[in-house]
Design a protein around this motif. Structure first.
Motif, PDB file in Angstrom:
ATOM      1  N   ALA A   8       1.006  -1.348  -0.153  1.00  0.00           N
ATOM      2  CA  ALA A   8       0.002   0.085  -0.005  1.00  0.00           C
ATOM      3  C   ALA A   8       0.887   1.313  -0.033  1.00  0.00           C
ATOM      4  CB  ALA A   8      -0.825   0.016   1.238  1.00  0.00           C
ATOM      5  N   VAL A  11       2.457   1.587  -3.456  1.00  0.00           N
ATOM      6  CA  VAL A  11       1.458   1.996  -4.465  1.00  0.00           C
ATOM      7  C   VAL A  11       1.110   3.494  -4.393  1.00  0.00           C
ATOM      8  CG1 VAL A  11      -0.952   1.589  -5.408  1.00  0.00           C
ATOM      9  CG2 VAL A  11       0.634  -0.250  -5.046  1.00  0.00           C
ATOM     10  N   ARG A  12       0.865   3.810  -2.959  1.00  0.00           N
ATOM     11  CA  ARG A  12       0.704   5.389  -2.710  1.00  0.00           C
ATOM     12  C   ARG A  12       1.509   6.163  -3.413  1.00  0.00           C
ATOM     13  NH1 ARG A  12      -2.300   8.084   0.656  1.00  0.00           N
ATOM     14  NH2 ARG A  12      -3.245   6.468   1.788  1.00  0.00           N
ATOM     15  N   ALA A  15       0.788   6.316  -7.098  1.00  0.00           N
ATOM     16  CA  ALA A  15      -0.732   6.855  -7.294  1.00  0.00           C
ATOM     17  C   ALA A  15      -0.851   8.318  -6.957  1.00  0.00           C
ATOM     18  CB  ALA A  15      -1.859   6.084  -6.452  1.00  0.00           C
ATOM     19  N   GLU A  16      -0.242   8.893  -5.851  1.00  0.00           N
ATOM     20  CA  GLU A  16      -0.460  10.234  -5.667  1.00  0.00           C
ATOM     21  C   GLU A  16      -0.425  11.191  -6.790  1.00  0.00           C
ATOM     22  OE1 GLU A  16      -0.246  10.833  -1.131  1.00  0.00           O
ATOM     23  OE2 GLU A  16       1.791  10.535  -1.991  1.00  0.00           O
ATOM     24  N   LEU A  26      -5.417  11.496  -3.649  1.00  0.00           N
ATOM     25  CA  LEU A  26      -5.472  10.100  -3.016  1.00  0.00           C
ATOM     26  C   LEU A  26      -6.110  10.075  -1.546  1.00  0.00           C
ATOM     27  CD1 LEU A  26      -4.633   7.375  -4.468  1.00  0.00           C
ATOM     28  CD2 LEU A  26      -2.552   7.535  -3.100  1.00  0.00           C
ATOM     29  N   VAL A  29      -5.315   3.880   0.051  1.00  0.00           N
ATOM     30  CA  VAL A  29      -4.760   2.725  -0.737  1.00  0.00           C
ATOM     31  C   VAL A  29      -4.717   1.570   0.181  1.00  0.00           C
ATOM     32  CG1 VAL A  29      -2.860   1.569  -2.017  1.00  0.00           C
ATOM     33  CG2 VAL A  29      -3.243   3.991  -2.153  1.00  0.00           C
ATOM     34  N   ARG A  41      -6.993  -1.671  -3.960  1.00  0.00           N
ATOM     35  CA  ARG A  41      -7.867  -0.842  -3.906  1.00  0.00           C
ATOM     36  C   ARG A  41      -7.609   0.693  -3.824  1.00  0.00           C
ATOM     37  NH1 ARG A  41     -11.458  -3.026  -0.176  1.00  0.00           N
ATOM     38  NH2 ARG A  41     -12.339  -4.281  -1.731  1.00  0.00           N
ATOM     39  N   ILE A  42      -7.819   1.310  -4.830  1.00  0.00           N
ATOM     40  CA  ILE A  42      -7.215   2.941  -4.913  1.00  0.00           C
ATOM     41  C   ILE A  42      -8.690   3.719  -4.616  1.00  0.00           C
ATOM     42  CG2 ILE A  42      -6.040   4.694  -5.895  1.00  0.00           C
ATOM     43  CD1 ILE A  42      -4.422   2.230  -7.199  1.00  0.00           C
ATOM     44  N   THR A  43      -8.364   4.623  -3.890  1.00  0.00           N
ATOM     45  CA  THR A  43      -9.593   5.433  -3.339  1.00  0.00           C
ATOM     46  C   THR A  43      -9.428   6.829  -3.539  1.00  0.00           C
ATOM     47  OG1 THR A  43     -10.436   3.917  -1.930  1.00  0.00           O
ATOM     48  CG2 THR A  43     -11.550   5.889  -1.715  1.00  0.00           C
ATOM     49  N   ILE A  62      -3.340   4.585 -14.046  1.00  0.00           N
ATOM     50  CA  ILE A  62      -2.348   3.930 -12.934  1.00  0.00           C
ATOM     51  C   ILE A  62      -1.902   2.470 -13.358  1.00  0.00           C
ATOM     52  CG2 ILE A  62      -3.993   2.774 -11.536  1.00  0.00           C
ATOM     53  CD1 ILE A  62      -0.833   4.150 -10.096  1.00  0.00           C
ATOM     54  N   VAL A  80     -10.698   1.005  -8.381  1.00  0.00           N
ATOM     55  CA  VAL A  80     -10.599   2.541  -8.101  1.00  0.00           C
ATOM     56  C   VAL A  80     -12.071   2.992  -7.926  1.00  0.00           C
ATOM     57  CG1 VAL A  80      -9.943   4.773  -9.163  1.00  0.00           C
ATOM     58  CG2 VAL A  80      -8.574   2.553  -9.785  1.00  0.00           C
TER      59      VAL A  80
END
Length: 155
Positions: A8, A11-12, A15-16, A26, A29, A41-43, A62, A80
């Motif tokens: 997580a 990935v954070r 993804a940010e 973001l 994650v 799961r990316i929120t 992503i 997502v």
């Protein structure tokens, strides 16, 4: 994946900047196992709220980055989504972003015979304790006693 970092966290970091590039931020994650499936799961969230189109743009942006970085060894499903109107508040940033919102505080152990309290989220105490206003009174909960903090919405 960087040594000592969780999936997580890794990935954070990836993804940010992508979320920001599509006009979102973001929210969370998670890398979880649900049944036999592993789910990344990316929120994401934004001032205007998140649409299905925002989620699709984030997913498309992503996906190749994750393929190239390859931070997850096993097969997984990428989701997502938006945090929704009833969202769990896990971090200091989440709490500050939702100050003034109606929240539920669930405790690990009963306090005055109850484990569930509802009120309006206030700025956290200096030591990080959760504070809500309920029925004109301020209630304070030490962070280590809070099992779950989430916003709630009544129709």
């Amino acid at each position: 994946m960087a040594k000592g970092m969780s999936v997580a966290e890794t990935v954070r970091g990836l993804a940010e900047p992508i979320a920001e590039s599509i006009g979102c931020w973001l929210w969370d994650v998670e890398y979880v196992k649900e049944g036999a499936r592993r789910i990344l799961r990316i929120t994401i969230d934004s001032e205007e709220g998140v649409t299905i189109d925002d989620c699709e743009r984030m997913h498309r942006a992503i996906d190749p980055v994750l393929d190239e970085a390859d931070p997850i060894e096993e097969q997984y499903y990428l989701e997502v989504s938006s945090p929704g109107i009833e969202r769990e508040l896990k971090t200091e940033e989440h709490i500050l972003a939702c100050e003034g919102w109606d929240v539920e505080v669930r405790l690990y152990a009963p306090l005055n015979g109850s484990k569930l309290f509802r009120g309006v989220l206030m700025e956290p105490a200096e030591n990080g304790d959760i504070r809500i206003e309920a029925s004109g009174a301020v209630m304070t909960f030490p962070r280590n006693t809070v099992a779950k903090l989430q916003t709630y919405f009544e129709l």
